[in-house]
Motif scaffolding. Structure first.
Motif, PDB file in Angstrom:
ATOM      1  N   ALA A  12       1.339  -1.452   0.322  1.00 26.96           N
ATOM      2  CA  ALA A  12       0.127   0.052   0.055  1.00 26.96           C
ATOM      3  C   ALA A  12       1.041   1.310  -0.023  1.00 26.96           C
ATOM      4  O   ALA A  12       0.419   1.818  -0.704  1.00 26.96           O
ATOM      5  N   ASN A  13       2.400   1.325   0.315  1.00 29.53           N
ATOM      6  CA  ASN A  13       3.058   2.249   0.688  1.00 29.53           C
ATOM      7  C   ASN A  13       3.739   2.591  -0.838  1.00 29.53           C
ATOM      8  O   ASN A  13       4.809   2.805  -0.942  1.00 29.53           O
ATOM      9  N   GLY A  14       3.227   1.653  -1.333  1.00 27.71           N
ATOM     10  CA  GLY A  14       4.430   1.956  -2.604  1.00 27.71           C
ATOM     11  C   GLY A  14       5.853   0.672  -2.658  1.00 27.71           C
ATOM     12  O   GLY A  14       5.945   0.537  -4.089  1.00 27.71           O
ATOM     13  N   GLU A  15       6.474   0.645  -1.387  1.00 31.12           N
ATOM     14  CA  GLU A  15       7.038  -0.696  -1.828  1.00 31.12           C
ATOM     15  C   GLU A  15       6.716  -1.961  -2.246  1.00 31.12           C
ATOM     16  O   GLU A  15       5.325  -2.421  -2.813  1.00 31.12           O
ATOM     17  N   PHE A  16       7.967  -3.009  -2.465  1.00 32.76           N
ATOM     18  CA  PHE A  16       7.195  -3.960  -3.006  1.00 32.76           C
ATOM     19  C   PHE A  16       8.233  -5.500  -2.315  1.00 32.76           C
ATOM     20  O   PHE A  16       9.279  -4.773  -1.680  1.00 32.76           O
ATOM     21  N   SER A  17       7.723  -6.161  -2.235  1.00 36.34           N
ATOM     22  CA  SER A  17       7.756  -7.749  -1.285  1.00 36.34           C
ATOM     23  C   SER A  17       7.848  -9.244  -2.655  1.00 36.34           C
ATOM     24  O   SER A  17       6.893  -8.696  -3.053  1.00 36.34           O
ATOM     25  N   ILE A  18       9.276  -9.345  -2.625  1.00 35.09           N
ATOM     26  CA  ILE A  18       9.658  -9.915  -3.437  1.00 35.09           C
ATOM     27  C   ILE A  18       9.821 -11.679  -2.755  1.00 35.09           C
ATOM     28  O   ILE A  18      10.413 -11.713  -2.196  1.00 35.09           O
ATOM     29  N   TYR A  19       9.539 -12.063  -3.784  1.00 37.73           N
ATOM     30  CA  TYR A  19       9.537 -13.930  -3.356  1.00 37.73           C
ATOM     31  C   TYR A  19      10.169 -14.214  -3.686  1.00 37.73           C
ATOM     32  O   TYR A  19       9.441 -14.760  -5.096  1.00 37.73           O
ATOM     33  N   GLN A  20      11.028 -15.214  -4.305  1.00 34.15           N
ATOM     34  CA  GLN A  20      11.113 -16.321  -5.032  1.00 34.15           C
ATOM     35  C   GLN A  20      10.975 -17.607  -5.382  1.00 34.15           C
ATOM     36  O   GLN A  20      10.796 -18.156  -4.702  1.00 34.15           O
ATOM     37  N   GLN A  21      10.948 -18.035  -6.797  1.00 37.62           N
ATOM     38  CA  GLN A  21      10.617 -19.388  -6.528  1.00 37.62           C
ATOM     39  C   GLN A  21      11.752 -20.025  -6.372  1.00 37.62           C
ATOM     40  O   GLN A  21      13.189 -20.063  -7.090  1.00 37.62           O
ATOM     41  N   GLN A  22      11.631 -21.558  -5.861  1.00 38.40           N
ATOM     42  CA  GLN A  22      12.892 -22.604  -5.520  1.00 38.40           C
ATOM     43  C   GLN A  22      12.424 -23.890  -6.325  1.00 38.40           C
ATOM     44  O   GLN A  22      11.241 -24.135  -5.457  1.00 38.40           O
ATOM     45  N   PRO A  23      13.232 -24.936  -7.190  1.00 35.03           N
ATOM     46  CA  PRO A  23      13.692 -23.811  -7.695  1.00 35.03           C
ATOM     47  C   PRO A  23      13.602 -23.352  -8.493  1.00 35.03           C
ATOM     48  O   PRO A  23      12.210 -23.348  -9.069  1.00 35.03           O
ATOM     49  N   PRO A  24      14.251 -22.312  -9.452  1.00 31.49           N
ATOM     50  CA  PRO A  24      13.364 -21.353 -10.327  1.00 31.49           C
ATOM     51  C   PRO A  24      13.183 -22.334 -11.515  1.00 31.49           C
ATOM     52  O   PRO A  24      13.976 -23.017 -11.784  1.00 31.49           O
ATOM     53  N   LYS A  25      12.479 -21.422 -12.141  1.00 32.61           N
ATOM     54  CA  LYS A  25      11.561 -22.171 -13.745  1.00 32.61           C
ATOM     55  C   LYS A  25      12.234 -21.550 -15.092  1.00 32.61           C
ATOM     56  O   LYS A  25      12.795 -20.128 -14.467  1.00 32.61           O
ATOM     57  N   PRO A  26      12.058 -21.385 -16.234  1.00 29.11           N
ATOM     58  CA  PRO A  26      12.068 -21.221 -17.007  1.00 29.11           C
ATOM     59  C   PRO A  26      11.263 -19.851 -17.586  1.00 29.11           C
ATOM     60  O   PRO A  26       9.916 -19.848 -17.150  1.00 29.11           O
ATOM     61  N   GLY A  27      11.598 -18.196 -17.402  1.00 31.42           N
ATOM     62  CA  GLY A  27      11.394 -17.331 -17.681  1.00 31.42           C
ATOM     63  C   GLY A  27      11.624 -16.263 -18.302  1.00 31.42           C
ATOM     64  O   GLY A  27      12.437 -16.484 -19.435  1.00 31.42           O
ATOM     65  N   LEU A  28      10.699 -14.927 -18.418  1.00 32.60           N
ATOM     66  CA  LEU A  28      10.608 -14.168 -19.303  1.00 32.60           C
ATOM     67  C   LEU A  28      12.128 -13.177 -18.574  1.00 32.60           C
ATOM     68  O   LEU A  28      11.545 -12.646 -17.308  1.00 32.60           O
TER      69      LEU A  28
END
Length: 245
Positions: free
Chosen positions: A160-176
């Motif tokens: 809501a305050n404009g900040e970003f919360s990022i949670y990573q994929q484990q293990p990563p998969k193919p992506g853009l």
């Protein structure tokens, strides 16, 4: 002030104005009093005013600037008027926060709500439109978090305050890829996944062997290679030597 009263070289008017020189001392006293009262006011408003601001807090900060400037500079305005106005702002700010704490509807109304803009390596274009968030703005935040492609991302929330919360994929998969389009050399060096291709608009992936046509999520017909980061090799652990009998 009439234009006939403005003359180039009128240094007294330019630096002091139409007020007597003694008013400079009064301005200094007014500034000290208002500044000390403003510090006390900010202390009572709480620690959130020292962090990144939401809509309510930003509105309060803008109004505080207008209130204190009048008290410091206008000779025909007394300090008590501005101090009373600052006190009203404190009551209003604390009252809104109390209502937001008691009622979730009020909280969402005055402070906004979070938006889930990425889920399982794919962009949520509707949520991004609601948050007025462009693709490049989002990718800039991901690059700042050392993310190279969407396959590394499980969830991204725009708070809501404009900040970003990022949670990573484990293990990563193919992506853009989220790297800048202008950096062609870096794009060329990215390890492509030969079995997957990604929609350039939303990041949805499809197998390379079949012709996907338009994207099933966003109806875009533009595809590019999916990126898969190379996993670091695990070093073989030395086997313990058999114990001698």
């Amino acid at each position: 002030m009439k234009k006939e009263e403005i003359h180039f070289g009128d240094w007294h008017r330019l630096f002091i104005g139409n007020n007597p020189g003694e008013f400079l001392l009064e301005v200094a006293i007014r500034t000290i009093v208002i500044y000390l009262f403003l510090l006390l006011l900010m202390r009572f408003m709480g620690k959130r005013m020292n962090a990144q601001l939401n809509v309510v807090e930003l509105s309060v900060m803008i109004m505080l600037g207008g209130i204190v400037s009048v008290a410091m500079q206008l000779p025909d305005r007394g300090l008590l008027h501005s101090i009373m106005t600052l006190g009203c702002m404190l009551v209003l700010y604390r009252g809104i926060n109390w209502l937001a704490f008691k009622n979730q509807t009020v909280e969402r109304l005055v402070q906004g709500d979070l938006e889930q803009v990425v889920a399982d390596g794919e962009l949520d274009l509707k949520a991004m439109a609601n948050a007025r968030l462009s693709r490049e703005q989002l990718f800039a935040q991901l690059r700042k978090a050392k993310i190279q492609h969407l396959g590394q991302v499980k969830r991204v929330y725009m708070e809501a305050n404009g900040e970003f919360s990022i949670y990573q994929q484990q293990p990563p998969k193919p992506g853009l890829s989220v790297l800048p389009d202008k950096d062609t050399a870096l794009h060329f060096a990215e390890p492509a996944d030969m079995q997957q291709q990604a929609c350039e608009r939303c990041g949805h992936t499809e197998p390379t062997g079949q012709h996907p046509g338009n994207c099933s999520r966003c109806d875009s017909g533009t595809w590019t290679k999916a990126v898969q980061l190379k996993q670091p090799r695990k070093e073989a652990q030395p086997q313990p030597e058999p114990a001698l009998s």
